[in-house]
Design a protein around this motif. Structure first.
Motif, PDB file in Angstrom:
ATOM      1  N   GLN A 170      -0.523   0.111 -11.321  1.00  0.00           N
ATOM      2  CA  GLN A 170      -1.503  -0.037 -10.229  1.00  0.00           C
ATOM      3  C   GLN A 170      -2.358  -1.285 -10.435  1.00  0.00           C
ATOM      4  O   GLN A 170      -2.698  -1.980  -9.455  1.00  0.00           O
ATOM      5  N   GLN A 188       1.821   1.850  -3.555  1.00  0.00           N
ATOM      6  CA  GLN A 188       0.685   2.403  -4.293  1.00  0.00           C
ATOM      7  C   GLN A 188       0.475   3.879  -3.967  1.00  0.00           C
ATOM      8  O   GLN A 188       0.179   4.686  -4.859  1.00  0.00           O
ATOM      9  N   THR A 189       0.640   4.256  -2.712  1.00  0.00           N
ATOM     10  CA  THR A 189       0.510   5.670  -2.316  1.00  0.00           C
ATOM     11  C   THR A 189       1.584   6.521  -2.966  1.00  0.00           C
ATOM     12  O   THR A 189       1.304   7.626  -3.456  1.00  0.00           O
ATOM     13  N   PHE A 238       1.013   4.417 -15.258  1.00  0.00           N
ATOM     14  CA  PHE A 238       0.582   4.312 -13.864  1.00  0.00           C
ATOM     15  C   PHE A 238      -0.632   3.397 -13.720  1.00  0.00           C
ATOM     16  O   PHE A 238      -0.725   2.628 -12.760  1.00  0.00           O
ATOM     17  N   ASP A 239      -1.541   3.451 -14.686  1.00  0.00           N
ATOM     18  CA  ASP A 239      -2.705   2.565 -14.644  1.00  0.00           C
ATOM     19  C   ASP A 239      -2.251   1.103 -14.689  1.00  0.00           C
ATOM     20  O   ASP A 239      -2.771   0.255 -13.943  1.00  0.00           O
ATOM     21  N   LYS A 242       0.821  -1.210   0.000  1.00  0.00           N
ATOM     22  CA  LYS A 242       0.000   0.000   0.000  1.00  0.00           C
ATOM     23  C   LYS A 242       0.856   1.262   0.000  1.00  0.00           C
ATOM     24  O   LYS A 242       0.474   2.274  -0.587  1.00  0.00           O
ATOM     25  N   LEU A 250       3.048   5.965  -5.794  1.00  0.00           N
ATOM     26  CA  LEU A 250       2.707   6.093  -7.216  1.00  0.00           C
ATOM     27  C   LEU A 250       1.648   7.171  -7.425  1.00  0.00           C
ATOM     28  O   LEU A 250       1.705   7.935  -8.406  1.00  0.00           O
ATOM     29  N   VAL A 251       0.672   7.252  -6.524  1.00  0.00           N
ATOM     30  CA  VAL A 251      -0.362   8.289  -6.611  1.00  0.00           C
ATOM     31  C   VAL A 251       0.279   9.677  -6.499  1.00  0.00           C
ATOM     32  O   VAL A 251      -0.100  10.609  -7.219  1.00  0.00           O
ATOM     33  N   LYS A 252       1.255   9.834  -5.628  1.00  0.00           N
ATOM     34  CA  LYS A 252       1.921  11.124  -5.451  1.00  0.00           C
ATOM     35  C   LYS A 252       2.824  11.479  -6.636  1.00  0.00           C
ATOM     36  O   LYS A 252       2.985  12.647  -6.990  1.00  0.00           O
ATOM     37  N   GLY A 257       0.022   8.424 -17.901  1.00  0.00           N
ATOM     38  CA  GLY A 257      -1.191   7.935 -17.267  1.00  0.00           C
ATOM     39  C   GLY A 257      -1.396   6.449 -17.486  1.00  0.00           C
ATOM     40  O   GLY A 257      -1.740   5.707 -16.555  1.00  0.00           O
ATOM     41  N   ARG A 260       2.376  10.445  -9.834  1.00  0.00           N
ATOM     42  CA  ARG A 260       1.643  10.544 -11.108  1.00  0.00           C
ATOM     43  C   ARG A 260       1.492  11.977 -11.614  1.00  0.00           C
ATOM     44  O   ARG A 260       1.779  12.251 -12.793  1.00  0.00           O
TER      45      ARG A 260
END
Length: 357
Positions: free
Chosen positions: A351, A329-330, A347-348, A326, A332-334, A344, A336
């Motif tokens: 994830q 994953q967090t 990253f998709d 997790k 990667l969100v930051k 995009g 992106r």
């Protein structure tokens, strides 16, 4: 300190140099175009960051040294005709193929190996370069400058692309990293994910293949094997007798990185099974300007190569690693929003793969 000379002074040479300090090795990357020839002693080691190089005074000088590791294999394995022939002789799965000779015609190639055929230059060509598609329904013919200069491969309807990085020492001992899942766009590696529990059952198959290749060549150092996965069968696409882009995640995700492992092997230091540390993702930085905000991303390491930024050029990479998926994953969100919109899809994909683990 033992001196290790590296033929090639790109980012791989720089990362080998970085990995050398804890091993008390003195690593010197050299560009093939350098005009000053270094004094190399008989006890020095010569290795490479590239499997082919131009004919220059420096490359001739390095290639002639008694400490040049794997001297007999580089020129051959860099030739896809030899590489494919070797795989067939070792009975290792690879795409059906034929040499493209002066008398080759597309019609005969299609009849022999299939409707869709990929031509690959025998030497050179990487990141999607040096390739040409022949489609039977379009009536394409082989360009004249590809005759006697290429191989022809059958298109493989693969499910995904995996790679294995392994190392072998002079005594024949071998160690391997976990299989890595890779995403390519236009032939350029965009992202890697490792380890993956769902492909763990393919690890022994991959190790047997790469181990057989390294043993047959009496190879010393790190080698990478890129594969297509078709159900539970691995098919070798390319071999790289050097440290490899798809192994960059090991800098953060293993107790010994691929760069340190290569130096250990070529210098006679012990190689050991690389203990894996949590979940890793590597994002390649392709043709994007540097953003210092990347350095704020948690659980990450940023490598910037110091190159001029050009479209399609690898200018750096970011490793994300953490024992907790997790947290990856967090991160990667930051990350992106700090990369261009075309990332995009990358990253998709990452994830989605992490969600399967």
């Amino acid at each position: 300190m033992t001196k290790v000379w590296v033929l090639g002074a790109g980012q791989l040479g720089a990362m080998l140099q970085q990995a050398a300090y804890p091993l008390a090795l003195d690593v010197h990357p050299l560009a093939p175009e350098d005009e000053t020839l270094p004094e190399i002693s008989a006890a020095d080691i010569v290795t490479v960051e590239r499997e082919q190089w131009p004919d220059t005074a420096l490359t001739r000088h390095l290639s002639s040294q008694p400490g040049f590791i794997n001297a007999a294999i580089f020129g051959r394995i860099a030739d896809r005709l030899y590489q494919k022939t070797m795989l067939d002789e070792l009975e290792i799965n690879t795409a059906p193929w034929l040499p493209v000779t002066a008398s080759s015609h597309a019609e005969a190639l299609h009849a022999e190996i299939g409707e869709d055929i990929l031509l690959k230059r025998r030497t050179g060509g990487y990141d999607g370069k040096g390739q040409f598609w022949l489609y039977q329904d379009q009536g394409d013919e082989i360009p004249s400058d590809w005759l006697d200069a290429a191989i022809a491969e059958q298109k493989i309807p693969f499910e995904e692309e995996l790679s294995l990085v392994g190392a072998r020492d002079a005594d024949g001992n071998k160690v391997f990293y976990p299989l890595t899942l890779n995403l390519h766009s236009n032939g350029i590696l965009m992202a890697s994910v490792a380890p993956l529990e769902r492909v763990k059952h393919l690890q022994s198959q991959a190790e047997a293949m790469l181990g057989k290749i390294m043993d047959s060549a009496n190879y010393i150092g790190v080698m990478a094997m890129e594969c297509f996965r078709v159900k539970d069968k691995l098919i070798v696409n390319e071999l790289a007798p050097r440290v490899h882009n798809s192994g960059h995640w090991t800098q953060a995700g293993a107790c010994v990185s691929q760069f340190e492992m290569h130096l250990r092997a070529v210098s006679g230091l012990p190689i050991k099974a690389p203990e894996v540390r949590g979940q890793s993702v590597m994002i390649n930085l392709i043709g994007v300007a540097r953003n210092i905000d990347w350095l704020n991303i948690p659980s990450s390491q940023c490598y910037w190569y110091g190159k001029d930024v050009r479209p399609g050029r690898k200018v750096g990479h970011i490793n994300i690693n953490h024992p907790n998926k997790k947290a990856v994953q967090t991160a990667l969100v930051k990350l992106r929003p700090l990369l261009p919109e075309n990332y995009g899809a990358v990253f998709d994909w990452v994830q989605d793969e992490l969600a399967k683990i």
